[in-house]
Design a protein around this motif. Sequence first.
Motif, PDB file in Angstrom:
ATOM      1  N   LYS A 248       0.532   1.855  -3.750  1.00  0.00           N
ATOM      2  CA  LYS A 248       1.023   0.922  -2.735  1.00  0.00           C
ATOM      3  C   LYS A 248       0.396   1.138  -1.408  1.00  0.00           C
ATOM      4  CE  LYS A 248       3.610  -0.836  -6.128  1.00  0.00           C
ATOM      5  NZ  LYS A 248       3.225  -1.778  -6.797  1.00  0.00           N
ATOM      6  N   HIS A 249       0.623   2.574  -1.133  1.00  0.00           N
ATOM      7  CA  HIS A 249       0.357   2.753   0.357  1.00  0.00           C
ATOM      8  C   HIS A 249      -1.108   2.940   0.523  1.00  0.00           C
ATOM      9  CE1 HIS A 249       0.143   5.215   3.917  1.00  0.00           C
ATOM     10  NE2 HIS A 249       1.518   4.893   4.124  1.00  0.00           N
ATOM     11  N   PRO A 250      -1.481   2.379   1.629  1.00  0.00           N
ATOM     12  CA  PRO A 250      -3.300   2.545   1.915  1.00  0.00           C
ATOM     13  C   PRO A 250      -3.707   3.881   1.887  1.00  0.00           C
ATOM     14  CG  PRO A 250      -2.026   1.083   3.420  1.00  0.00           C
ATOM     15  CD  PRO A 250      -0.773   1.650   2.831  1.00  0.00           C
ATOM     16  N   TYR A 251      -3.150   4.846   2.270  1.00  0.00           N
ATOM     17  CA  TYR A 251      -3.485   6.251   2.098  1.00  0.00           C
ATOM     18  C   TYR A 251      -3.705   6.565   0.367  1.00  0.00           C
ATOM     19  CZ  TYR A 251      -3.912  11.338   2.512  1.00  0.00           C
ATOM     20  OH  TYR A 251      -4.389  12.599   2.308  1.00  0.00           O
ATOM     21  N   GLY A 285       3.660   5.818  16.203  1.00  0.00           N
ATOM     22  CA  GLY A 285       3.616   4.684  15.265  1.00  0.00           C
ATOM     23  C   GLY A 285       3.368   5.353  13.990  1.00  0.00           C
ATOM     24  N   CYS A 286       2.700   4.660  13.100  1.00  0.00           N
ATOM     25  CA  CYS A 286       2.340   5.321  11.706  1.00  0.00           C
ATOM     26  C   CYS A 286       1.307   6.264  12.006  1.00  0.00           C
ATOM     27  CB  CYS A 286       1.716   4.251  10.635  1.00  0.00           C
ATOM     28  SG  CYS A 286       1.170   5.052   9.259  1.00  0.00           S
ATOM     29  N   ARG A 287       1.565   7.793  11.424  1.00  0.00           N
ATOM     30  CA  ARG A 287       0.648   8.645  11.604  1.00  0.00           C
ATOM     31  C   ARG A 287      -0.883   8.417  10.835  1.00  0.00           C
ATOM     32  NH1 ARG A 287       4.312  14.260  11.044  1.00  0.00           N
ATOM     33  NH2 ARG A 287       5.712  13.413  13.035  1.00  0.00           N
ATOM     34  N   PHE A 288      -0.898   7.392  10.127  1.00  0.00           N
ATOM     35  CA  PHE A 288      -2.206   7.347   9.392  1.00  0.00           C
ATOM     36  C   PHE A 288      -3.166   6.204  10.145  1.00  0.00           C
ATOM     37  CE2 PHE A 288      -4.261   5.408   5.547  1.00  0.00           C
ATOM     38  CZ  PHE A 288      -5.139   6.306   5.316  1.00  0.00           C
ATOM     39  N   HIS A 289      -2.431   5.406  11.046  1.00  0.00           N
ATOM     40  CA  HIS A 289      -3.112   4.218  11.628  1.00  0.00           C
ATOM     41  C   HIS A 289      -4.632   4.428  12.176  1.00  0.00           C
ATOM     42  CE1 HIS A 289      -3.118   4.499  16.058  1.00  0.00           C
ATOM     43  NE2 HIS A 289      -1.776   5.045  15.985  1.00  0.00           N
ATOM     44  N   PRO A 290      -4.790   5.492  12.877  1.00  0.00           N
ATOM     45  CA  PRO A 290      -6.381   5.822  13.278  1.00  0.00           C
ATOM     46  C   PRO A 290      -7.214   5.611  12.174  1.00  0.00           C
ATOM     47  CG  PRO A 290      -4.802   7.345  14.272  1.00  0.00           C
ATOM     48  CD  PRO A 290      -4.077   6.654  13.142  1.00  0.00           C
ATOM     49  N   ARG A 291      -6.894   5.839  10.971  1.00  0.00           N
ATOM     50  CA  ARG A 291      -7.565   5.959   9.672  1.00  0.00           C
ATOM     51  C   ARG A 291      -7.472   4.694   8.527  1.00  0.00           C
ATOM     52  NH1 ARG A 291      -7.125  11.688   7.077  1.00  0.00           N
ATOM     53  NH2 ARG A 291      -9.238  11.549   6.325  1.00  0.00           N
ATOM     54  N   CYS A 292      -6.386   3.729   9.154  1.00  0.00           N
ATOM     55  CA  CYS A 292      -6.135   2.653   8.051  1.00  0.00           C
ATOM     56  C   CYS A 292      -6.944   1.537   8.290  1.00  0.00           C
ATOM     57  CB  CYS A 292      -4.600   2.641   8.138  1.00  0.00           C
ATOM     58  SG  CYS A 292      -3.970   1.432   7.054  1.00  0.00           S
ATOM     59  N   GLU A 293      -7.395   0.928   7.083  1.00  0.00           N
ATOM     60  CA  GLU A 293      -8.037  -0.326   7.238  1.00  0.00           C
ATOM     61  C   GLU A 293      -7.341  -1.469   7.489  1.00  0.00           C
ATOM     62  OE1 GLU A 293     -10.814   0.292   4.079  1.00  0.00           O
ATOM     63  OE2 GLU A 293      -9.437  -0.520   2.726  1.00  0.00           O
ATOM     64  N   HIS A 294      -5.896  -1.276   6.907  1.00  0.00           N
ATOM     65  CA  HIS A 294      -4.998  -2.294   6.981  1.00  0.00           C
ATOM     66  C   HIS A 294      -4.097  -2.262   8.473  1.00  0.00           C
ATOM     67  CE1 HIS A 294      -5.968  -3.440   2.932  1.00  0.00           C
ATOM     68  NE2 HIS A 294      -6.046  -2.044   2.680  1.00  0.00           N
ATOM     69  N   ALA A 295      -4.469  -1.615   9.176  1.00  0.00           N
ATOM     70  CA  ALA A 295      -3.495  -1.198  10.593  1.00  0.00           C
ATOM     71  C   ALA A 295      -3.145  -2.474  11.293  1.00  0.00           C
ATOM     72  CB  ALA A 295      -3.965  -0.193  11.438  1.00  0.00           C
ATOM     73  N   PHE A 296      -2.291  -2.898  11.733  1.00  0.00           N
ATOM     74  CA  PHE A 296      -1.978  -4.354  12.502  1.00  0.00           C
ATOM     75  C   PHE A 296      -0.991  -3.927  13.683  1.00  0.00           C
ATOM     76  CE2 PHE A 296       2.226  -5.501  10.948  1.00  0.00           C
ATOM     77  CZ  PHE A 296       2.193  -4.666   9.640  1.00  0.00           C
ATOM     78  N   ARG A 298       2.096  -3.424  14.709  1.00  0.00           N
ATOM     79  CA  ARG A 298       3.057  -2.622  15.126  1.00  0.00           C
ATOM     80  C   ARG A 298       2.771  -1.056  14.650  1.00  0.00           C
ATOM     81  NH1 ARG A 298       7.305  -4.985  11.116  1.00  0.00           N
ATOM     82  NH2 ARG A 298       5.998  -7.092  11.735  1.00  0.00           N
ATOM     83  N   CYS A 299       1.698  -0.922  14.048  1.00  0.00           N
ATOM     84  CA  CYS A 299       1.135   0.242  13.307  1.00  0.00           C
ATOM     85  C   CYS A 299       1.030   1.472  14.300  1.00  0.00           C
ATOM     86  CB  CYS A 299       0.111   0.160  12.506  1.00  0.00           C
ATOM     87  SG  CYS A 299       0.397  -1.219  11.070  1.00  0.00           S
ATOM     88  N   ASN A 300       0.504   1.069  15.699  1.00  0.00           N
ATOM     89  CA  ASN A 300       0.211   2.238  16.448  1.00  0.00           C
ATOM     90  C   ASN A 300       1.534   2.397  17.569  1.00  0.00           C
ATOM     91  OD1 ASN A 300      -0.242   0.043  17.908  1.00  0.00           O
ATOM     92  ND2 ASN A 300      -2.016   0.491  18.636  1.00  0.00           N
ATOM     93  N   LYS A 315       6.322   4.335   2.558  1.00  0.00           N
ATOM     94  CA  LYS A 315       6.468   4.465   4.264  1.00  0.00           C
ATOM     95  C   LYS A 315       5.376   3.564   4.763  1.00  0.00           C
ATOM     96  CE  LYS A 315       7.563   8.082   7.628  1.00  0.00           C
ATOM     97  NZ  LYS A 315       8.770   7.857   7.921  1.00  0.00           N
ATOM     98  N   CYS A 316       5.353   2.210   4.923  1.00  0.00           N
ATOM     99  CA  CYS A 316       4.343   1.344   5.377  1.00  0.00           C
ATOM    100  C   CYS A 316       4.825   0.212   6.031  1.00  0.00           C
ATOM    101  CB  CYS A 316       3.572   1.417   4.282  1.00  0.00           C
ATOM    102  SG  CYS A 316       1.977   0.136   4.930  1.00  0.00           S
ATOM    103  N   HIS A 317       4.399  -0.277   7.059  1.00  0.00           N
ATOM    104  CA  HIS A 317       4.879  -1.636   7.657  1.00  0.00           C
ATOM    105  C   HIS A 317       4.465  -2.783   6.804  1.00  0.00           C
ATOM    106  CE1 HIS A 317       6.682  -0.074  11.219  1.00  0.00           C
ATOM    107  NE2 HIS A 317       5.467   0.619  11.671  1.00  0.00           N
ATOM    108  N   LEU A 318       3.168  -2.653   5.992  1.00  0.00           N
ATOM    109  CA  LEU A 318       2.819  -3.581   5.183  1.00  0.00           C
ATOM    110  C   LEU A 318       3.935  -4.293   4.380  1.00  0.00           C
ATOM    111  CD1 LEU A 318      -0.570  -2.330   3.645  1.00  0.00           C
ATOM    112  CD2 LEU A 318      -0.176  -4.347   5.397  1.00  0.00           C
ATOM    113  N   TYR A 319       4.880  -3.521   3.985  1.00  0.00           N
ATOM    114  CA  TYR A 319       5.891  -4.070   3.122  1.00  0.00           C
ATOM    115  C   TYR A 319       6.878  -4.673   3.965  1.00  0.00           C
ATOM    116  CZ  TYR A 319       2.684  -2.131  -0.266  1.00  0.00           C
ATOM    117  OH  TYR A 319       1.793  -1.824  -0.909  1.00  0.00           O
TER     118      TYR A 319
HETATM  119 FE1  SF4 Z   1      -1.400   1.202   7.733  1.00  0.00          FE
HETATM  120 FE2  SF4 Z   1       0.050   0.342   9.086  1.00  0.00          FE
HETATM  121 FE3  SF4 Z   1       0.723   0.805   6.431  1.00  0.00          FE
HETATM  122 FE4  SF4 Z   1       0.337   2.753   8.324  1.00  0.00          FE
HETATM  123  S1  SF4 Z   1       1.929   1.430   8.480  1.00  0.00           S
HETATM  124  S2  SF4 Z   1      -0.492   2.695   6.336  1.00  0.00           S
HETATM  125  S3  SF4 Z   1      -1.399   1.920   9.545  1.00  0.00           S
HETATM  126  S4  SF4 Z   1      -0.513  -0.673   7.333  1.00  0.00           S
END
Ligand code: SF4
Length: 324
Positions: A248-251, A285-296, A298-300, A315-319
């Motif tokens: 489920k998580h982009p990472y 924000g989300c520690r993965f956001h600089p590498r995440c292709e789904h970042a939007f 609120r992620c940063n 642990k992801c805003h997408l959900y």
């Molecule tokens: Fe990507 Fe945002 Fe989810 Fe983090 S919270 S994994 S940046 S979509």
Amino acid sequence: MGDKTILDVKDLSTHYFTSKGVVKALDDVSFQLKGGKSLGVAGESGCGKSTMAYSLLKMVQPPGRIVKGSINLDGMEVTKLDENSARKKLRWQKVSMVFQGAMDIMTPVYTVGHQMKEPLRYLMDITGDEAEEICKKYLDMVDLDFELFNRYPHELSGGQKQRIIIATALLLEPDVVILDEPTTALDVVVEARIMNDLKILKKQLDNGMIFITHDLSILAEISDDLAVMYAGWIVELGDSKKIYRDPKHPYTKKLIAAIPRLHVDIDRLEYIPGAPPELTNPPKGCRFHPRCEHAFGRCNKEEPEEHDVDGILVKCHLYDERGN
Ligand code: SF4
């Protein structure tokens, strides 16, 4: 122990106070482990896997320390133990660990038997025939002949040494055994044999096992649950087969897509662009956001909450978007 929760970790944070700043190696990590079950912990180097293991053993060395949270190990609050109690009551007896590259820690001047009997002698006052019987039982379990008992480490192969270390970690029947990259230094054939042995052991024993590795494909095979870690957080937690089939998580999706598959025709493997962040100053924000292709949006800005998605914690805003 059956279905009893033997390890309950809540909001655990372990930081290192260095001259360059505070390294937030582990932040607000929570999970549970039941008797007879296993948890796989996966993630890139520096994601906090080993710090988590050292915290469970109350072995984090200065400048590191547990700054928050609790570790309840079958009724014992590990975070409150001083060094003396941790040595006498916790390590080996309640929780033991097979360290990374453990086969190289055997002392060349003592026989296997001498080294295996040490924890029995020092912690349980068990010596002589009784100690030998216990060692024999666990050597059997890892498929080794008792004849190795009187040999020196240089007379053994890498696989044999690793099995002896695993047998020694089991001797005092701890509630939890942690295996940190148990097969990294071995060739693939020996690795497969040891992983098979561990699968069998898991069925025979009632203790909980924690497998730490960067190799997700191994964990899907051997662990009941899976915790995927990124930059000190658990970003996905739940049934390992479910996560492996449908991450489920982009990472996690990227990690699984990066595993080479023999029978799938692909032009090139997936990879995760960039590198894990400096944990003295993790991304806001989300520690993965600089590498995440789904970042939007609120992620940063905002740290994501954990969401229960079909029984998997993510642990992801997408959900939260989906929930809305
Ligand atoms: Fe990507 Fe945002 Fe989810 Fe983090 S919270 S994994 S940046 S979509």
